[in-house]
Write an enzyme that holds these catalytic residues in place. Structure first.
Site, PDB file in Angstrom:
ATOM      1  CD  GLN A   1       9.840  -1.681  -7.887  1.00  9.19           C
ATOM      2  OE1 GLN A   1       9.025  -2.013  -8.759  1.00  9.19           O
ATOM      3  NE2 GLN A   1      10.272  -0.655  -8.065  1.00  9.19           N
TER       4      GLN A   1
ATOM      5  CG  ASP B   1      12.787   5.883  -8.137  1.00  7.78           C
ATOM      6  OD1 ASP B   1      12.906   6.632  -9.137  1.00  7.78           O
ATOM      7  OD2 ASP B   1      11.798   5.345  -7.996  1.00  7.78           O
TER       8      ASP B   1
ATOM      9  N   GLY C   1      16.894   1.144  -9.689  1.00  8.21           N
ATOM     10  CA  GLY C   1      16.313   2.425 -10.047  1.00  8.21           C
ATOM     11  C   GLY C   1      14.751   2.221  -9.935  1.00  8.21           C
ATOM     12  CG  HIS C   2      10.674   4.724 -11.531  1.00  7.08           C
ATOM     13  ND1 HIS C   2      10.129   5.000 -10.342  1.00  7.08           N
ATOM     14  CD2 HIS C   2       9.896   4.387 -12.356  1.00  7.08           C
ATOM     15  CE1 HIS C   2       8.897   5.413 -10.627  1.00  7.08           C
ATOM     16  NE2 HIS C   2       8.565   4.931 -11.734  1.00  7.08           N
ATOM     17  CG  PHE C   3      10.688   0.762 -14.578  1.00  2.00           C
ATOM     18  CD1 PHE C   3       9.080   0.401 -14.074  1.00  2.00           C
ATOM     19  CD2 PHE C   3      10.512   2.014 -15.102  1.00  2.00           C
ATOM     20  CE1 PHE C   3       7.983   1.037 -14.436  1.00  2.00           C
ATOM     21  CE2 PHE C   3       9.349   2.668 -15.654  1.00  2.00           C
ATOM     22  CZ  PHE C   3       8.261   2.181 -15.106  1.00  2.00           C
TER      23      PHE C   3
END
Length: 327
Positions: free
Chosen positions: A162, A275, A301-303
C-alpha cells in the site's frame, strides 16, 4: 379455514425466502471481522537494549501477517485494520525504534538507518515467533520489509503493498527533490534544515488529508498522535537522519526486483492513487516482475487505510484466503 390455510402458506413461504436471502452462502468468507469480536493486545518485546512496542491480535496458530508502518506514523495506522483481520490471522504490528511507543534512544547513541531498523525488526520477528508470515508494507515499511524478504525469502508467504516503493519511477516527482538534494550534500546543514518543514503538524496533517476522497472520513486522531510523538525532544534529529538514510534504498531496488522475479511472492497492490509522495507511477512497475499480482488503484491518498480501510481489509481477506489460507 381455507383462507386461513392460504394465509399461513403465504406467510411460511415469505419467511423461508427472507431467511434464505439473509443467510450467507455455505463456506462464504465474511468481508471483515467485527471489531468487537477481536481482542487486540498491546505488548512489548525486548530486542537487545530496546523495548519494541507492538499490537497483536488473532489466534497464535493462524497464518501470520506482519504490518510495517510508514513515516511519520507508527502501528497506530493499523488501529482499524488489525481487528478487521484478527479473527482469521495472527496480526502483528510493531513500532520501529524512534517511532510510536518503542524505545527512542538519541541519534548519537543509536544509528537511525533503514539497515538498522530492518535488523531490529528481523530480530523482533524471532522474538515473537514469526517463522512464516505475509508482509503488509507502506512507505518506510517497504524498504524495511523488502530487506527482510530479500534476506529470508523462505519466510515470506505473500506481500500486500500500500503505497510502498521499490522502483525509481516511484520517487521521480517534486516531493523528492529537496530530499535528493540532501542525499547529494549530506554534510550540508542548510539542506538538512530545509527538510524540517516535513516535521510540522501542517505537513503531518497534509499527509493524511491530501488526496483523500472524503475528508469527513479522515479521523484527526491519527495526525494528532503522530505529531505528539514527532514533537518529543530529539525526535526531529532522528527523522532527519532517516530522510538521509532513505538514499540507501534506491541502490537496493535492482536487488529487490530480482527477489520479486526469482521468488514470485503472491502480491496484492492496494495503492492510493492520489498520493503526492508515492504516486501511482510507483505501483505500475510491479507488473513487470510479479506473475501472481492483484492490482488495485484506490481513490485515496497516502494513508489509504483512513478512507478505504474496509475496502483494503476485504481485498486482503480474499487475497490471503487464496494464497495463505486462514484459521
Amino acid at each position: 379455514m381455507p383462507a386461513r390455510r392460504n394465509f399461513l402458506r403465504v406467510a411460511l413461504t415469505l419467511c423461508v425466502t427472507l431467511a434464505g436471502a439473509a443467510a450467507p452462502a455455505v463456506g462464504a468468507e465474511p468481508a471483515a471481522a467485527k471489531a468487537a469480536d477481536v481482542e487486540v493486545r498491546y505488548k512489548t518485546a525486548k530486542v537487545g537494549d530496546l523495548d519494541i512496542f507492538y499490537r497483536e491480535a488473532g489466534p497464535q496458530d493462524a497464518p501470520a501477517i506482519l504490518l510495517l508502518h510508514g513515516f511519520p506514523t507508527s502501528s497506530q495506522m493499523f488501529r482499524n485494520l488489525i481487528p478487521a483481520l484478527g479473527d482469521k490471522y495472527r496480526v502483528i504490528a510493531p513500532d520501529y525504534p524512534g517511532y510510536g511507543h518503542s524505545s527512542m534512544p538519541s541519534h548519537e547513541k543509536f544509528k537511525y538507518t533503514f539497515d538498522n531498523l530492518a535488523n531490529v525488526i528481523d530480530e523482533f520477528t524471532a522474538q515473537v515467533g514469526l517463522t512464516k508470515y505475509a508482509l503488509y508494507v507502506q512507505d518506510y515499511g517497504a524498504p524495511i520489509g523488502y530487506r527482510l524478504a530479500s534476506k529470508h525469502p523462505e519466510r515470506i508467504s505473500a506481500i500486500v503493498v500500500q503505497n510502498g516503493n521499490a522502483y525509481e519511477e516511484g520517487i521521480d516527482n517534486d516531493f523528492w527533490k529537496p530530499v535528493k538534494e540532501y542525499w547529494a550534500a549530506p554534510e550540508s546543514k542548510e539542506k538538512r534544515d530545509a527538510l524540517r518543514a516535513l516535521l510540522t503538524y501542517d505537513a503531518t496533517k497534509w499527509q493524511y488529508t491530501e488526496g483523500a476522497k472524503d475528508l469527513e472520513l479522515v479521523s484527526p486522531d491519527g495526525a494528532a498522535e503522530d505529531q505528539f510523538l514527532l514533537d518529543r525532544p530529539g525526535n526531529d534529529e532522528i527523522q532527519l537522519d532517516m530522510f538521509l538514510s532513505y538514499g540507501s534504498n534506491p541502490p537496493l531496488y535492482p536487488g529487490w526486483q530480482e527477489y520479486f522475479r526469482k521468488h514470485q511472492p503472491p502480491m496484492l497492490i492496494a495503492w492510493g492513487k492520489n498520493d503526492k509522495i508515492f504516486p501511482a507511477a510507483g505501483a505500475e512497475p510491479y507488473k513487470r516482475d510479479l506473475k501472481t499480482l492483484e492490482f488495485h488503484l484506490l481513490d485515496a491518498g497516502h494513508f489509504a487505510l483512513e478512507t478505504n480501510g474496509d475496502e483494503i481489509a476485504a481485498l486482503m481477506r480474499e487475497f490471503l484466503g487464496k494464497h495463505v489460507g486462514s484459521k
